[in-house]
Enzyme design. Structure first.
Site, PDB file in Angstrom:
ATOM      1  N   GLY B  31      46.103  20.812  66.626  1.00  0.00           N
ATOM      2  CA  GLY B  31      45.135  21.815  66.218  1.00  0.00           C
ATOM      3  C   GLY B  31      45.472  23.116  66.913  1.00  0.00           C
ATOM      4  N   SER B  48      53.404  26.083  70.055  1.00  0.00           N
ATOM      5  CA  SER B  48      53.590  24.777  69.410  1.00  0.00           C
ATOM      6  C   SER B  48      53.783  23.668  70.445  1.00  0.00           C
ATOM      7  CB  SER B  48      54.825  24.859  68.506  1.00  0.00           C
ATOM      8  OG  SER B  48      55.004  23.660  67.806  1.00  0.00           O
ATOM      9  N   ASP B  80      52.119  26.379  62.293  1.00  0.00           N
ATOM     10  CA  ASP B  80      51.226  26.861  61.239  1.00  0.00           C
ATOM     11  C   ASP B  80      51.003  28.370  61.287  1.00  0.00           C
ATOM     12  OD1 ASP B  80      50.592  24.147  60.263  1.00  0.00           O
ATOM     13  OD2 ASP B  80      49.673  23.929  62.234  1.00  0.00           O
ATOM     14  N   HIS B  99      42.956  25.646  62.717  1.00  0.00           N
ATOM     15  CA  HIS B  99      43.464  24.506  61.948  1.00  0.00           C
ATOM     16  C   HIS B  99      43.356  23.256  62.812  1.00  0.00           C
ATOM     17  CE1 HIS B  99      45.802  21.812  59.594  1.00  0.00           C
ATOM     18  NE2 HIS B  99      46.830  21.797  60.405  1.00  0.00           N
ATOM     19  N   HIS B 101      43.260  18.556  62.605  1.00  0.00           N
ATOM     20  CA  HIS B 101      43.434  17.336  61.818  1.00  0.00           C
ATOM     21  C   HIS B 101      42.230  16.435  62.059  1.00  0.00           C
ATOM     22  CE1 HIS B 101      47.962  17.382  60.740  1.00  0.00           C
ATOM     23  NE2 HIS B 101      47.602  18.608  61.048  1.00  0.00           N
ATOM     24  N   ASP B 124      23.849  25.281  54.812  1.00  0.00           N
ATOM     25  CA  ASP B 124      23.627  26.301  55.843  1.00  0.00           C
ATOM     26  C   ASP B 124      24.876  27.162  56.071  1.00  0.00           C
ATOM     27  OD1 ASP B 124      20.971  25.856  56.531  1.00  0.00           O
ATOM     28  OD2 ASP B 124      21.443  24.349  58.043  1.00  0.00           O
TER      29      ASP B 124
END
Lengths: 239, 239, 239, 239
Positions: B31, B48, B80, B99, B101, B124
């Protein structure tokens, strides 16, 4: 703001709100507890959108029980304040109200299904299935939405005595509201609703036709409720 | 590397990255969060393969917004990075991208199913279902894969205004991307997507035909968005 | 016992074993990691039945790689020691082996189903489905059971090169075994197998026909493996 | 109250009760462990309704093994005390009993389904399926309910030797009871029952026809039980 509510009430409402993240019942700020002082005609409730980690007794918002108006301070109350108020006005025996978005209880609320009585964990606390209130009409959503949410739940649960035996219910497509003699009691019922919802979901996955004999259900409810109750050590524990 | 991005941005991007493991949204290093400085024409992103427990402000990788080139330091940005850059270029209102998972959101992405609006927790935050982007072609996978991942998500979401009401989407067979006004806002939407995905999965297990009335959905979205919003205490809280 | 294995190996094997409870991969003592010293012709493995909270470097059991005999100390090795040994003898490239009873991976092992490739989380680490080994015969269960467990898994995975692209597999009705260049790498694959198993179980609940395009699968595997890999910062991180 | 039970027993019973919340087996106060001193003819059990965080050795309630009467102190024993007592009287080899409302085991108890033997995690500890006792009659519920709960479980499990190979069972629509040589052993079996129930539930979701070969099942049970057992390091570990 320290002039509103007793010190004991402020401590209890803060403590009960902090139990929400401790028990894993809400992500972010998705849950709120209030506690009432009926003599003073007010209740204290979590402010809207404030992180639990930053919450203090001073931030709790005092709300007038009769009018719903904020009595002091600069913070807005939880958006659900009017739902809490409806319960306090309807049920004179309750001292605290909790609302969360706990995952499994929300799943039943979103599925539009009552949480059925499938075992003793459920029967220990609730006199029957935990129900889902009816959907609000577009008009009820447009005006006084939060008050109408409370009214639909009251419609489902009933009067003061009913609320003692059924200390919680589900707002349709929304989530659980629970109540009890104190703020901490109300959050304990929020913990229980989430657990029995998870147990029910898994039970139904194993056996869609699961059920509980009525006599077992009754036996467990009475172990904890009414004149013959024999669970617990309230009153004898050193405090 | 301290010359890239303001101190406040570095702190925010570090803080938001550390919220990934705190919220249980990713195992290992699965992430990443970035934050943009539009005046300086750059964004800072997690390097990374670096463990969250070892991450420092100095390790955040500064990337040129116009070209995607690393501006300094010895670390490679998250793989990413180009997906984040596509979002910053397309949506001028956003300040952060996340991002992850996270398990339940990935389940919908792998199932190829939108997360439907089944209740108020979802409504919401999102103006409609959280969608799955189309599959990339073999060509789009072979060249500029991460950029094309971003383009497919943009194709699904739309323009700047759409991105405000729909602060996240799912890359097909991959996982959730979310965005917001700040890096922390973007990770908050990652937390929300995971929760509503888990609620939806459990709701559909109980009732495959579950749905929400449109007027309830609209009411909740407007409690938090637009001119009539009345949720939260932004601006009145002591900071 | 300090004369067996380098200090670095002992530290790595202890660290990797402690990651089992940290990652929630095993209740009680249901998991073990070993690490090999090929020059010394031995591996160090967790002793059988010892709680992780009590485990020390000195308790790790040194086992002869050629014969499977314990080289020193008073503790018995994990009952799975012979399975680990089979892997070290078959695959010369591996440096560590992990076995756990993590819930979701066990569910696939008990269901007798491979974990299918349903998305990029899986494809990032495994070149294809994570397979279930064949059942052992009554004879294989009666004699050299743990060695035969290893042989059945090797039969499924193949040679040295295959083991690099497929760093784990499931023993039928038992659970996952994983391997890697180091003890910590092997437990990381145990974490990954558990996560992809959970994602797969939830994906299949939503869509029994879910699948991933081959070109997406290949793209992700190659981001982390082989000459064109561009994930991570190994070698550039300040150590 | 310090005159009842040895110091070692009090410590063990307290420790075992605290493992209930540590292992996540019960919300609120939904679980209790006891330990017996057969020479003294008594057992110590958790008091009813007391929070684990407040529990001390002094609060453990001493109960007469022959009569079920409280021997001292001011606290009431767990409401399940008579169920524990039934087990101690029936099975002379056991030294501790645990009862919890752990979610997955309760799901099987509520579904009215035995936990089937689906793999080695189960077979390592139980000689066969973990059964559900028959429903109590209305009469058995009305009088001596907790004693009758114990009797129905004993009816299912059998004599002393059976209880060694089958250290737990499910009360119908209620939850798991487990027993073992010591209080800590009994809570360890409560942890195991919950884990195998969760694994079984997920396995059946993947494959409703899953099963385990009898020879694998037998092999694993014998690794830990009987004269040929070779799991663990009891007796050789430095204490």
């Amino acid at each position: 703001m320290s002039s509103y509510g007793s010190s004991a009430l402020r401590q209890a409402v803060l403590r009960a709100n902090l139990m929400i993240p401790e028990a894993g019942l809400a992500a972010l700020t998705w849950g709120n507890v209030s506690g009432v002082d009926r003599e003073a005609g007010l209740y204290l409730i979590k402010p809207s959108g404030v992180a639990y980690s930053e919450l203090t007794e001073e931030m709790l918002v005092p709300v007038d029980l009769a009018t719903g108006k904020v009595l002091g301070g600069e913070l807005r109350p939880s958006v659900d304040s009017e739902t809490h108020r409806a319960f306090y006005l309807q049920w004179s025996s309750i001292g605290g109200v909790t609302h969360t978005h706990s995952t499994n209880a929300v799943a039943f609320a979103q599925a539009g299904l009552d949480i059925p009585v499938l075992g003793t964990t459920h029967a220990d606390s609730f006199s029957g299935p935990v129900g889902v209130a009816r959907q609000l009409t577009p008009e009820e959503c447009a005006t006084d939405y939060e008050l109408n949410t409370g009214k639909a739940l009251i419609e489902l649960v009933g009067g003061d005595e009913d609320a003692v035996g059924m200390p919680g219910a589900l707002a349709a497509n929304h989530g659980p509201f629970t109540w009890g003699a104190t703020p901490v009691k109300s959050i304990e019922y929020a913990i229980i609703i989430e657990k029995v919802a998870e147990m029910a979901l898994k039970t139904l996955a194993l056996n869609p036709n699961a059920s509980t004999p009525a006599h077992l259900q009754e036996r467990h409810f009475k172990r904890k409720h009414g004149p013959g109750a024999y669970y617990g050590n309230a009153g004898v524990l050193p405090s």
